[in-house]
Design a protein around this motif. Structure first.
Motif, mmCIF file in Angstrom:
data_model
loop_
_atom_site.group_PDB
_atom_site.id
_atom_site.type_symbol
_atom_site.label_atom_id
_atom_site.label_comp_id
_atom_site.label_asym_id
_atom_site.label_seq_id
_atom_site.Cartn_x
_atom_site.Cartn_y
_atom_site.Cartn_z
ATOM 1 N N VAL A 135 0.839 -1.201 0.000
ATOM 2 C CA VAL A 135 0.000 0.000 0.000
ATOM 3 C C VAL A 135 0.871 1.248 0.000
ATOM 4 N N ALA A 175 -8.916 6.378 -1.202
ATOM 5 C CA ALA A 175 -8.259 6.597 0.089
ATOM 6 C C ALA A 175 -7.913 8.073 0.190
ATOM 7 N N HIS A 207 -6.538 0.783 1.321
ATOM 8 C CA HIS A 207 -5.872 1.158 2.580
ATOM 9 C C HIS A 207 -6.692 0.783 3.807
ATOM 10 N N THR A 212 -8.016 3.437 8.089
ATOM 11 C CA THR A 212 -7.594 4.698 7.474
ATOM 12 C C THR A 212 -8.737 5.701 7.544
#
Length: 449
Positions: A135, A175, A207, A212
């Motif tokens: 990631v 994200a 993510h 997140t």
């Protein structure tokens, strides 16, 4: 179709994102006798008839072709983008197939075009030992690219068309690091390719949804603005470490906005099965049958036959689809067994030359070949089944009608030189012509914009 005269170590994509279709022990039917086209074909054909009222139908005749490698050439008559069993009217446009085999176009049921570096400079990758490492490298690669998402995605998606792909389900990262740049770029590429490719977009929280902060709000925004078709998820336990919270968010957004769900599930063993049960429960509770897909599904191959039968029954009852890719023989989905329970299973190419792996080519005929290789098939019926998974299997996952050359079916097909379908799967000949909706969209490996 009408007769015509005859004429002459470290964690990697291979260990993390492996998956394929198990064909061992199954007696597969040949593609020429594959499952009938979906019921949606008939209403669509009727709608076409109604739409043609008062105007002249657009007819094209593809002359001297051999559907599924038939010994005797025939004509394919296409009226307004669909196969017809009627005679071609005088003066219809004629395209000579030169005795080539005609095969249904392919469907990529799982691909990540927003991440690709296709068509750009070589990228050297660093070691990675967990999803979080990949990631982080995703973000670095995204920031280093001079070409925007739309340009990179369009390049890969149009290339896929030249290899015979008619439809794809595209996962695009959402994200805080990207905002909605991924889905917006893929959506723009989809619009540019609307004449040649059917595309569904998944807002994919690579993510994590919960780990997140801000991701859930972006998923909601993407669904609210109508830029996507499905909400994604990823390993609710193994990565997000929030089974109920993640699934509640993902399914809640899907329910509120009338979109589907497609969740990446790499977790194995009990972690994976807990997530599967949570997915089944929410699909049932929210009446989302037919709108949910689980990708990769590494927890299924290790089950006993009884355990597999139990979960497959639940999947079939809720019409939850599965998708898989094929770089390994260790995590093979038992497609034949799943199909006994009515489970739709499609094949995809996954990531293509991204931060996760330097490999991939978005060629679904190649993916069907890999599927046969890793599952060690030998028989013609087994090779035919590999192609069926890459065509009708993906169409079932995406809700597309089968391009099976029956009257009313979409005129989406490829023309190749060869003897028969099994030989084509093994040799992967050049796609000399790609037809979408009765229109030639690629010739000799080149996309016709």
């Amino acid at each position: 179709m009408r007769p015509s005269p005859s004429t002459p170590s470290a964690l990697s994509r291979r260990t993390m994102l492996a998956g394929a279709a198990a064909l061992a022990g199954a007696t597969a039917t040949a593609a020429a006798t594959a499952a009938p086209a979906q019921a949606a074909v008939a209403p669509a054909a009727a709608a076409d008839t109604s739409a043609r009222a008062g105007r002249r139908a657009k007819t094209v005749v593809f002359r001297n072709v051999r559907p599924f490698g038939a010994a005797k050439p025939t004509d394919l008559v296409v009226v307004d983008g669909r196969i017809s069993d009627g005679p071609a009217p005088h003066g219809a446009k004629v395209v000579d197939g030169g005795g080539r085999i005609a095969l249904p176009s392919l469907v990529d049921a799982h691909i990540h075009p927003d991440k690709t570096t296709w068509g750009g400079s070589w990228v050297s990758r660093r070691p990675a030992s967990a999803i979080a490492d990949y990631v982080a490298q995703d973000v670095e690669l995204f920031r280093s690219q001079r070409r925007p998402v739309v340009e990179r995605a369009y390049g890969l998606m149009s290339h896929a068309v030249t290899r015979g792909t008619r439809g794809m389900r595209a996962h695009a990262d959402v994200a805080p690091a990207y905002g909605l740049a991924g889905v917006e770029g893929v959506a723009e590429a989809r619009e540019r390719l609307h004449h040649a490719l059917d595309v569904q977009i998944v807002a994919f929280p690579q993510h994590g949804v919960i780990r997140t902060p801000g991701t859930a709000a972006l998923l909601e925004k993407a669904a609210r603005e109508g830029v996507i078709d499905m909400i994604g998820g990823i390993d609710p336990i193994g990565f997000d470490q929030a089974l109920d919270e993640q699934l509640d968010v993902v399914f809640g957004i899907a329910d509120r906005h009338g979109v589907g769900v497609d969740i990446h599930l790499h977790d194995r063993g009990e972690k994976g099965m807990l997530a599967m049960r949570g997915i089944v429960e929410r699909t049932r509770a929210l009446s989302l049958a037919g709108k949910v897909t689980v990708s990769h599904v590494f927890c299924l191959p290790g089950l006993t036959d009884r355990e597999l039968g139990s979960i497959a029954t639940d999947l079939g009852e809720q019409d939850i689809a599965l998708t898989t890719v094929a770089p390994s023989d260790s995590l093979v989905l038992p497609i034949a067994r799943l199909r006994e329970h009515g489970v739709r299973v499609g094949l995809g190419s996954d990531g293509v030359r991204d931060s996760w792996s330097p490999f991939g080519d978005a060629d679904m005929m190649h993916r069907a070949h890999i599927l046969g290789w890793v599952t060690d098939v030998r028989l013609d019926d087994e090779l035919n089944e590999c192609y069926r998974v890459a065509t009708h299997g993906g169409a079932d996952v995406m809700g597309l009608a089968h391009a099976d050359f029956r009257p009313g079916a979409p005129a989406d097909f490829v023309l190749v030189r060869g003897e028969c379908l099994p030989q084509v799967v093994v040799d992967m000949p050049r796609r000399d012509m790609v037809v979408h909706g009765g229109v030639v969209v690629a010739r000799d490996g080149e996309f016709l914009a």
